[in-house]
Enzyme design. Structure first.
Site, short mmCIF file in Angstrom:
data_model
loop_
_atom_site.label_atom_id
_atom_site.label_comp_id
_atom_site.label_asym_id
_atom_site.label_seq_id
_atom_site.Cartn_x
_atom_site.Cartn_y
_atom_site.Cartn_z
N HIS A 53 0.87 -1.18 0.00
CA HIS A 53 0.00 0.00 0.00
C HIS A 53 0.90 1.23 0.00
O HIS A 53 2.02 1.19 0.53
CB HIS A 53 -0.89 0.00 1.24
CG HIS A 53 -2.01 -1.00 1.19
ND1 HIS A 53 -3.00 -1.06 2.14
CD2 HIS A 53 -2.29 -1.96 0.28
CE1 HIS A 53 -3.86 -2.02 1.83
NE2 HIS A 53 -3.44 -2.59 0.70
N GLU A 55 1.08 3.86 1.71
CA GLU A 55 1.58 4.32 3.01
C GLU A 55 2.79 3.48 3.45
O GLU A 55 3.79 4.01 3.92
CB GLU A 55 0.51 4.18 4.09
CG GLU A 55 -0.76 4.97 3.83
CD GLU A 55 -1.84 4.12 3.15
OE1 GLU A 55 -1.54 3.46 2.14
OE2 GLU A 55 -2.98 4.13 3.63
N CYS A 83 -5.94 1.80 5.83
CA CYS A 83 -6.52 0.56 6.33
C CYS A 83 -5.88 0.23 7.69
O CYS A 83 -4.97 0.92 8.15
CB CYS A 83 -6.28 -0.57 5.33
SG CYS A 83 -4.57 -1.13 5.25
N CYS A 86 -2.03 -0.30 7.53
CA CYS A 86 -1.26 0.94 7.38
C CYS A 86 -1.38 1.82 8.61
O CYS A 86 -0.41 2.48 9.00
CB CYS A 86 -1.72 1.68 6.13
SG CYS A 86 -1.31 0.81 4.61
ZN LIG Z 1 -3.29 0.11 3.75
#
Ligand SMILES: [Zn+2]
Length: 152
Positions: A53, A55, A83, A86
């Site tokens: 992801h 991040e 999420c 993260c």
């Molecule tokens: Zn994430």
């Protein structure tokens, strides 16, 4: 709040280029002392890695660039509410401030879902600022998924 929108614009550009690569269009920028240390979009498909992801990617890049495990005093800009994975990584990295664009009622872990920073098992809580360039962030995602549905 200097340059907040400037950094979110950079994150939006990363989101757009992730979408152009066929990735879910989410972008992130890591800022320390008012300078960009890392910027990236999602790369889960390219790298066959669900942890890529935006991040997580900018945290990895910044830690490598700075040669340190934690990013104390750094700020992270991301186009969508992080999420749970993260949100936890942002906490573990000791990030000072989290700025995000659109809320994610389906997958978010900050203001939705597990609300990670409000749990007693969370030992570092960043300051959270939401709704930064929210409409642009949401539009990029909406257009991406509309396009995908037309292709299916
Ligand atoms: Zn994430």
């Amino acid at each position: 709040m200097v340059n907040t929108n400037h950094f979110m614009e950079l994150a939006l550009a990363e989101a757009r280029s992730a979408g152009a690569r066929g990735e879910v269009p989410i972008g992130a920028v890591l800022v320390l002392d008012n300078a960009v240390v890392a910027k990236a979009g999602n790369r889960t498909r390219e790298l066959n890695d669900v942890t890529e992801h935006a991040e997580i990617t900018v945290i990895r890049m910044a830690c490598e660039a700075l040669g340190q495990e934690r990013l104390t005093g750094a700020d992270l800009y991301v186009t969508l509410e992080p999420c749970t994975m993260c949100a936890a990584a942002i906490s573990f990295a000791r990030i000072r401030r989290l700025y995000y664009g659109a809320e994610d009622p389906k997958g978010g872990g900050v203001d939705n879902g597990v609300r990670f920073y409000r749990q007693p098992t969370c030992h570092h809580t960043p300051e959270v600022y939401s709704g930064i360039a929210e409409r642009d962030a949401a539009n990029i995602l909406r257009e991406f998924f509309q396009q995908k549905r037309m292709e299916d």
